[in-house]
Design a protein around this motif. Structure first.
Motif, PDB file in Angstrom:
ATOM      1  N   SER A 240       9.546  11.722   6.558  1.00  0.00           N
ATOM      2  CA  SER A 240       8.773  10.656   7.201  1.00  0.00           C
ATOM      3  C   SER A 240       8.418   9.510   6.245  1.00  0.00           C
ATOM      4  O   SER A 240       8.887   8.384   6.389  1.00  0.00           O
ATOM      5  CB  SER A 240       7.509  11.288   7.797  1.00  0.00           C
ATOM      6  N   ALA A 241       7.569   9.790   5.243  1.00  0.00           N
ATOM      7  CA  ALA A 241       7.059   8.709   4.381  1.00  0.00           C
ATOM      8  C   ALA A 241       8.173   8.017   3.598  1.00  0.00           C
ATOM      9  O   ALA A 241       8.237   6.784   3.546  1.00  0.00           O
ATOM     10  CB  ALA A 241       6.011   9.264   3.421  1.00  0.00           C
ATOM     11  N   TYR A 245       9.236   4.038   4.197  1.00  0.00           N
ATOM     12  CA  TYR A 245       8.730   3.033   3.244  1.00  0.00           C
ATOM     13  C   TYR A 245       9.401   3.073   1.875  1.00  0.00           C
ATOM     14  O   TYR A 245       9.158   2.189   1.054  1.00  0.00           O
ATOM     15  CB  TYR A 245       7.225   3.228   3.043  1.00  0.00           C
ATOM     16  N   VAL A 249       5.959   3.331  -1.276  1.00  0.00           N
ATOM     17  CA  VAL A 249       4.805   3.770  -0.494  1.00  0.00           C
ATOM     18  C   VAL A 249       3.660   4.207  -1.420  1.00  0.00           C
ATOM     19  O   VAL A 249       2.511   4.316  -1.008  1.00  0.00           O
ATOM     20  CB  VAL A 249       5.227   4.907   0.466  1.00  0.00           C
ATOM     21  N   LEU A 250       3.997   4.452  -2.692  1.00  0.00           N
ATOM     22  CA  LEU A 250       2.975   4.914  -3.637  1.00  0.00           C
ATOM     23  C   LEU A 250       2.021   3.827  -4.110  1.00  0.00           C
ATOM     24  O   LEU A 250       0.923   4.127  -4.601  1.00  0.00           O
ATOM     25  CB  LEU A 250       3.660   5.519  -4.874  1.00  0.00           C
ATOM     26  N   ASN A 252      -0.081   1.623  -2.875  1.00  0.00           N
ATOM     27  CA  ASN A 252      -1.460   1.593  -2.386  1.00  0.00           C
ATOM     28  C   ASN A 252      -2.301   2.754  -2.920  1.00  0.00           C
ATOM     29  O   ASN A 252      -3.451   2.560  -3.327  1.00  0.00           O
ATOM     30  CB  ASN A 252      -1.484   1.640  -0.849  1.00  0.00           C
ATOM     31  N   ILE A 253      -1.731   3.951  -2.916  1.00  0.00           N
ATOM     32  CA  ILE A 253      -2.598   5.083  -3.296  1.00  0.00           C
ATOM     33  C   ILE A 253      -2.795   5.183  -4.812  1.00  0.00           C
ATOM     34  O   ILE A 253      -3.854   5.594  -5.277  1.00  0.00           O
ATOM     35  CB  ILE A 253      -2.163   6.440  -2.705  1.00  0.00           C
ATOM     36  N   SER A 274      -2.003  -5.253  -1.683  1.00  0.00           N
ATOM     37  CA  SER A 274      -1.523  -5.105  -0.295  1.00  0.00           C
ATOM     38  C   SER A 274      -0.342  -6.026  -0.003  1.00  0.00           C
ATOM     39  O   SER A 274       0.436  -5.769   0.910  1.00  0.00           O
ATOM     40  CB  SER A 274      -2.665  -5.359   0.697  1.00  0.00           C
ATOM     41  N   ALA A 275      -0.174  -7.073  -0.794  1.00  0.00           N
ATOM     42  CA  ALA A 275       0.961  -7.983  -0.581  1.00  0.00           C
ATOM     43  C   ALA A 275       2.273  -7.381  -1.068  1.00  0.00           C
ATOM     44  O   ALA A 275       3.352  -7.814  -0.640  1.00  0.00           O
ATOM     45  CB  ALA A 275       0.697  -9.302  -1.302  1.00  0.00           C
ATOM     46  N   SER A 277       2.769  -3.841  -1.262  1.00  0.00           N
ATOM     47  CA  SER A 277       2.822  -2.409  -0.931  1.00  0.00           C
ATOM     48  C   SER A 277       4.115  -2.060  -0.198  1.00  0.00           C
ATOM     49  O   SER A 277       4.786  -2.931   0.355  1.00  0.00           O
ATOM     50  CB  SER A 277       1.627  -2.035  -0.058  1.00  0.00           C
ATOM     51  N   GLU A 279       4.290  -0.576   2.559  1.00  0.00           N
ATOM     52  CA  GLU A 279       4.083  -0.866   3.967  1.00  0.00           C
ATOM     53  C   GLU A 279       4.416  -2.329   4.258  1.00  0.00           C
ATOM     54  O   GLU A 279       5.119  -2.648   5.232  1.00  0.00           O
ATOM     55  CB  GLU A 279       2.620  -0.588   4.339  1.00  0.00           C
ATOM     56  N   THR A 280       3.934  -3.229   3.396  1.00  0.00           N
ATOM     57  CA  THR A 280       4.163  -4.663   3.602  1.00  0.00           C
ATOM     58  C   THR A 280       5.629  -5.023   3.381  1.00  0.00           C
ATOM     59  O   THR A 280       6.221  -5.784   4.164  1.00  0.00           O
ATOM     60  CB  THR A 280       3.260  -5.478   2.644  1.00  0.00           C
ATOM     61  N   ASP A 283       7.800  -3.986   6.188  1.00  0.00           N
ATOM     62  CA  ASP A 283       7.589  -4.897   7.317  1.00  0.00           C
ATOM     63  C   ASP A 283       8.395  -6.190   7.125  1.00  0.00           C
ATOM     64  O   ASP A 283       9.043  -6.669   8.051  1.00  0.00           O
ATOM     65  CB  ASP A 283       6.083  -5.197   7.430  1.00  0.00           C
ATOM     66  N   ARG A 287      11.431  -7.552   9.548  1.00  0.00           N
ATOM     67  CA  ARG A 287      11.386  -8.882  10.184  1.00  0.00           C
ATOM     68  C   ARG A 287      12.572  -9.755   9.791  1.00  0.00           C
ATOM     69  O   ARG A 287      13.003 -10.601  10.555  1.00  0.00           O
ATOM     70  CB  ARG A 287      10.064  -9.584   9.823  1.00  0.00           C
TER      71      ARG A 287
ATOM     72  N   GLN B  20      -1.851  -5.962   6.820  1.00  0.00           N
ATOM     73  CA  GLN B  20      -2.312  -6.059   5.421  1.00  0.00           C
ATOM     74  C   GLN B  20      -3.833  -5.970   5.340  1.00  0.00           C
ATOM     75  O   GLN B  20      -4.387  -5.466   4.368  1.00  0.00           O
ATOM     76  CB  GLN B  20      -1.853  -7.371   4.800  1.00  0.00           C
ATOM     77  N   GLN B  23      -4.846  -2.470   5.245  1.00  0.00           N
ATOM     78  CA  GLN B  23      -4.637  -1.891   3.907  1.00  0.00           C
ATOM     79  C   GLN B  23      -5.723  -2.344   2.937  1.00  0.00           C
ATOM     80  O   GLN B  23      -6.158  -1.589   2.077  1.00  0.00           O
ATOM     81  CB  GLN B  23      -3.276  -2.306   3.343  1.00  0.00           C
ATOM     82  N   PHE B  59      -9.293   9.254  -0.401  1.00  0.00           N
ATOM     83  CA  PHE B  59     -10.059   8.787  -1.567  1.00  0.00           C
ATOM     84  C   PHE B  59     -11.439   8.345  -1.118  1.00  0.00           C
ATOM     85  O   PHE B  59     -11.589   7.758  -0.038  1.00  0.00           O
ATOM     86  CB  PHE B  59      -9.383   7.573  -2.215  1.00  0.00           C
TER      87      PHE B  59
END
Lengths: 578, 202
Positions: A240-241, A245, A249-250, A252-253, A274-275, A277, A279-280, A283, A287, B20, B23, B59
C-alpha cells in the motif's frame, strides 16, 4: 549461473577476457560474492583507482529466475570514497539479464591506458570489447539514447557518466530500468570512479534468445514464490504505502520525529516539508500525467519507483527517492519539487550519488558559496560537476572533501561517506549502524531483521528495552545476507512482520538450489560476509576510531528535541562481538 | 471558541490544494488530560477499528507514541497520524515496534497530566494512507485553521483555486472569488473553519 567473466583491461594489445567456472566462490551471489572476491583478490592497501583494484559486478542468487523482487545487482570494489571495502547495489534490469547470461560475476581487472575508453557487449554469442572514444564524457541519458539507436530498446546497460570518467569519489554506476532509462544507480562509495579508472564506459547486456533460469524443484519454487508475492501484496507497507507514494512517504514522519536533517544537519525539522512530501509529490505526478506507481525491473511487485514529469507534462526523471528529496531538499533548504527533480535528473545524468551530492551542496551552502534554499544555485553547482570545473570536481568528490576544502567543521560523514537522511541524534539506533557499518555511513546496512523472524540473536520482546547495539548487530547481519540473494531490500518490511513471508523466501532459495537452509544458515552467511569485510578494512588501516560519528553529533544539540548522540564508544565497539 | 466559517464549493480535483494543509496540521477542539485514544475517537471521529488496523504510527509533539491509552494531551500539543512506514526507521517509529528502543531517547512517556477537562485546541496532522482515507472527510466536516494560513494559501494558489471553485461562502454570505483575501483580512477572529464541498456532494 556458474561462470565468472574476467576482463583484463591492462593488456598491451587491448583488453582480453576469459571465462572460468565458478568453483572458488560457488554458492555465493550478490554482496557475498563481491565481498569474497575483493577480500581475497585485492590487496587491502591497494589504491582504489590503481591497477590492483577490481570491480566486481554480481547478480543475486535468485536473479534471472521468476522469483519476484530478485533484480538487485551488487557492485563491489575497494572504495575511493571510504578507502574500505564497498558493496553498492541497485535495481534496474541488469541483474536479471546478467544472470540469464549465466554469469555469477563480471570482474574488471587492471586498467586501460590513460585516455582510452571501452564498451563491452555480452550476449548469447559471447563477449565483444571495443574502443568507444565516441562516448567520451557523454552523460548517461545521451549515452543510452545512442545505445538504443544501435542495439534497440531491449538490452540492459551498466554505464558511467562524466563523473565516473573523471574518477570523482562520489560517482555512481547507472543501470537502465524497464524503459531503458539510466535511472537506477549503484550510488554509494564512488564505484563509478573505479569503473572509470578501468577505462570502461559501458557494458551492454543482451539476453535475446535466452530463457529464465530454472529451479532445481520448479513446483516447490513456484509455490514458494506465490506465497512470497502474496505476503508482499497484503502487507501495509509493500502492498500500500510504497506503491502509492514511493520511499519519499517517509519525509513527513521523519520530520515529525525531529530527525530530518535540515540545512546541513543544523535542525531536525524542515519548515517546507509538506511541499516536498511523498504525498504532495505523488499528487503532482498524477496531475501531470506521470505515474507514481512503477517497478524498476521486471518481476517487481512492490512498484515503489515512479516517474516525474515537468510542468509541461514531459518526462523529467524518475520519482525522486526519499534520500534524494532529503539530500537536495531539506538538507539544502530547498522546498521546490521541480528543483529537486531537476537535481535528481542531473545526478543520474552525470552519474553521481544523490546522498553525497546533497550533503556536499549543503556543506557549500554553509560555507557561504550560496544560500540555503537557493535552488538555482544548487542546480548550477551540480552542472559544474558535470563540466568538470575545479569547483565541480571538489563537490563531485563528496561531502568530506568539500568540507575540508571549504573549511566547514560540520561534515556529516562516517569513513568519508555522507550520512543519509536520518539524524542519528534523534534516532540513535540508526547512528549505531552509521558508525559501525563496514561501508561507511549507510542507512541500508542495517535494514533487515533477524530477531523475531529468524529466532537467532535472541527474541526481542517489544515490552522490554533491548540494547540498540544488539539490534543494530542483528540488522547488519540479516541485511548482509539479504544483499546476497539479489532481493530488493524493501522485502524487509513484509518479512519483518510476517514470518510466513520470510519462510517463503527461504523456501524459494531451497527449491531453486536443492538446499535445506534454515534461518541459522542465513544468519551465518551474514556474519561471514561482515567478518570478511571487517577483516579487509582492518588490513586497509581502519581501527575502532573509524567506527565513530563526527564529534559534533556528541556536542551540538539538534532541535527540536535538543538531542545528542549518546551511545558510548564501548557500546559501539561491541557491535561485532559474536 | 469563536471562528468564521468559509465554505468552498468546488470540483473534485481541487481538493489536492488543501491536502498540504492537512499535512501541515489543523486544529481540533478537545479537553486537557484526555488520552490520545479518546482524542482520536471522540474529538476526531476516528473509529477504534480504523485506529487498530490502519493508524500504525502516532506522534505527540514529535515524540513517537507506543501507548495511546496512557499518553495524555494538553494545550498546544501536536498529534500526527501515519500508516505503516517503510525502512528500518519507519519500522522503529511504529507504535509498539520491536525496534522502539532504537528511538527510545525521543519516545513519548506518560507525564501525569491532570485531567482538568479544560477546553483546549490541539493540532492534528495526517499523512500518507491516513490522508488518503480520511482527508476528504475532514475537509467536508471542516478543519480549523489560522486565518493567515488560509490567506497565504489563496495568495499562493489563488489562481488555480479560483479556476476550479464554483462558489465561496463566508459566514453564510456568498462572496466573489477574487475578494476572498480582502474579506478574510477584515475578519477579527483568528481562526477559520474551512469546509470543502465537492461536486458529487451537491
Amino acid at each position: 549461473m556458474d561462470k565468472i567473466l574476467r576482463i583484463n583491461m591492462s593488456e598491451k594489445a587491448g583488453p582480453t577476457f576469459k571465462e572460468e567456472k565458478n568453483e572458488k566462490y560457488s554458492g555465493m551471489g550478490g554482496r557475498a560474492l563481491t565481498t569474497a572476491i575483493i577480500a581475497s583478490e585485492v590487496h587491502p592497501m591497494a589504491h582504489p583507482l590503481s591497477v590492483e583494484n577490481k570491480l566486481v559486478i554480481a547478480p543475486g542468487l535468485l536473479s534471472g529466475s521468476l522469483a519476484a523482487m530478485s533484480g538487485r545487482l551488487s557492485i563491489g570494489c575497494k572504495s575511493p570514497l571510504t578507502g574500505g571495502i564497498k558493496e553498492s547495489n541497485s535495481g534496474g534490469q541488469a541483474a536479471q539479464v546478467l544472470a540469464r547470461l549465466e554469469y555469477a560475476a563480471i570482474i574488471l581487472e587492471g586498467m586501460a591506458p590513460e585516455g582510452e575508453l571501452y564498451q563491452i557487449l555480452i550476449n548469447k554469442d559471447g563477449v565483444k570489447i571495443e574502443k568507444a572514444p565516441q562516448y567520451k564524457m557523454l552523460p548517461n541519458y545521451d549515452l543510452i539514447a545512442k545505445v538504443q539507436e544501435i542495439h534497440g530498446d531491449k538490452v540492459a546497460c551498466i554505464s558511467i557518466g562524466p563523473a565516473g570518467e573523471m574518477k570523482l569519489s562520489a560517482s555512481s554506476i547507472a543501470i537502465t530500468d524497464m524503459e531503458q532509462r539510466p535511472t537506477r544507480h549503484a550510488g554509494r562509495g564512488g564505484v563509478g570512479a573505479v569503473m572509470g579508472s578501468k577505462g570502461v564506459k559501458l557494458i551492454i547486456l543482451d539476453d535475446a534468445g535466452l530463457k529464465n533460469r530454472e529451479a532445481a524443484d520448479p513446483e516447490k519454487f513456484r509455490a514458494a514464490n506465490r506465497k512470497f508475492v502474496e505476503g508482499l501484496r497484503t502487507h501495509a507497507v509493500t502492498g500500500s504505502a510504497l506503491p502509492a507514494y514511493g520511499t519519499n512517504v517517509l519525509v513527513n514522519i521523519i520530520n515529525e520525529a525531529g530527525g530530518l536533517p535540515t540545512n546541513n544537519f543544523q535542525n531536525g525539522r524542515f519548515p517546507g516539508v509538506s511541499a516536498i512530501s511523498g504525498e504532495t509529490i505523488a499528487d503532482i505526478e498524477t496531475r501531470r500525467g506521470a505515474n507514481p506507481t512503477h517497478g524498476c525491473h521486471r518481476g517487481c511487485v512492490i512498484r515503489c519507483s515512479g516517474t516525474y514529469h515537468d510542468k509541461d507534462g514531459n518526462f523529467l526523471t524518475k520519482q525522486p527517492e526519499y534520500e534524494t528529496v532529503w539530500a537536495h531538499g531539506a538538507n539544502c533548504g530547498i522546498d521546490d519539487p521541480d528543483t529537486i527533480a531537476m537535481l535528481d535528473y542531473l545526478d543520474d545524468n552525470y552519474g553521481l550519488d544523490t546522498i553525497d551530492m546533497g550533503a556536499a551542496v549543503a556543506v557549500a551552502m554553509e560555507a557561504g558559496l550560496l544560500k540555503f534554499g537557493d535552488g538555482e544555485g544548487a542546480i548550477n553547482l551540480i552542472k559544474e560537476v558535470g563540466k568538470g570545473t575545479p569547483l565541480g570536481k571538489i563537490i563531485g568528490s563528496g561531502a568530506a572533501v568539500t568540507a575540508k576544502v571549504l573549511g566547514v567543521e560540520r561534515a556529516p560523514v562516517v569513513k568519508g561517506q555522507a550520512i543519509p537522511a536520518y539524524d542519528p541524534r534523534a534516532i540513535q539506533g540508526i547512528g549505531v549502524t552509521y558508525a559501525t557499518s563496514t561501508q561507511g555511513a549507510d542507512h541500508t546496512a542495517g535494514y533487515c531483521i533477524t530477531a523475531n523472524i529468524l529466532k537467532v540473536g535472541g527474541f526481542v520482546d517489544p515490552l522490554k528495552t533491548e540494547g540498540q547495539v544488539d539490534l543494530s548487530r542483528d540488522l547488519q547481519i540479516a541485511t548482509a545476507a539479504i544483499d546476497s540473494t539479489g532481493m530488493c531490500l524493501f522485502i524487509a518490511f513484509a518479512i519483518l512482520d510476517q514470518p510466513e513471508t520470510f519462510q517463503a523466501l527461504i523456501d524459494m532459495l531451497n527449491a531453486f538450489y536443492g538446499l535445506s537452509m534454515t534461518g541459522d544458515d542465513v544468519a551465518a552467511l551474514g556474519k561471514k560476509i561482515l567478518t570478511m569485510e571487517r577483516d579487509f578494512n582492518k588490513k586497509a588501516g581502519f581501527t575502532a576510531l573509524d567506527d565513530r560519528l563526527p564529534r559534533y553529533f556528541y556536542t551540538e544539540k539538534l532541535p527540536p528535541h535538543d538531542a545528542l548522540f549518546s551511545v558510548t564508544d564501548m557500546e559501539l565497539d561491541s557491535v561485532f562481538n559474536w | 471558541m469563536k471562528y468564521d466559517t468559509l465554505l468552498i464549493k468546488c470540483h473534485n480535483h481541487l481538493t489536492s490544494h488543501f491536502m498540504q494543509e492537512l499535512q501541515k496540521g489543523f486544529y481540533v477542539l478537545s479537553k486537557e488530560g484526555k488520552t490520545i485514544h479518546l482524542f482520536l475517537t471522540e474529538d476526531c471521529g476516528i473509529s477504534d477499528d480504523y485506529i487498530s488496523s490502519k493508524v500504525k504510527t502516532i506522534f505527540i509533539n514529535g515524540e513517537p507514541v507506543d501507548d495511546i491509552f496512557n499518553i495524555q494531551i494538553k494545550e498546544g500539543g501536536v498529534c500526527a497520524l501515519s500508516g505503516a512506514m517503510p525502512g528500518i526507521v519507519g519500522a522503529m517509529m511504529r507504535a509498539g515496534s520491536p525496534y522502539a528502543t532504537m528511538r527510545k531517547s525521543i519516545s513519548a512517556r506518560p507525564d501525569n497530566t491532570v485531567e482538568s477537562g479544560k477546553k483546549i485546541i490541539l493540532k492534528l496532522k495526517i499523512f500518507n494512507t491516513i490522508l488518503f482515507d480520511m482527508g476528504i472527510n475532514f475537509l467536508k466536516k471542516g478543519i480549523l485553521l489560522k486565518k493567515n494560513r488560509i490567506i497565504e494559501l489563496f495568495l499562493k494558489h489563488g489562481k488555480d483555486i479560483y479556476a476550479d471553485c464554483r462558489k465561496i461562502i463566508l459566514n453564510d454570505s456568498i462572496i466573489k472569488k477574487e475578494e476572498i483575501v480582502e474579506n478574510l483580512q477584515n475578519k477579527s477572529d483568528e481562526l477559520v473553519l474551512l469546509k470543502i464541498e465537492t461536486d458529487h456532494e451537491n
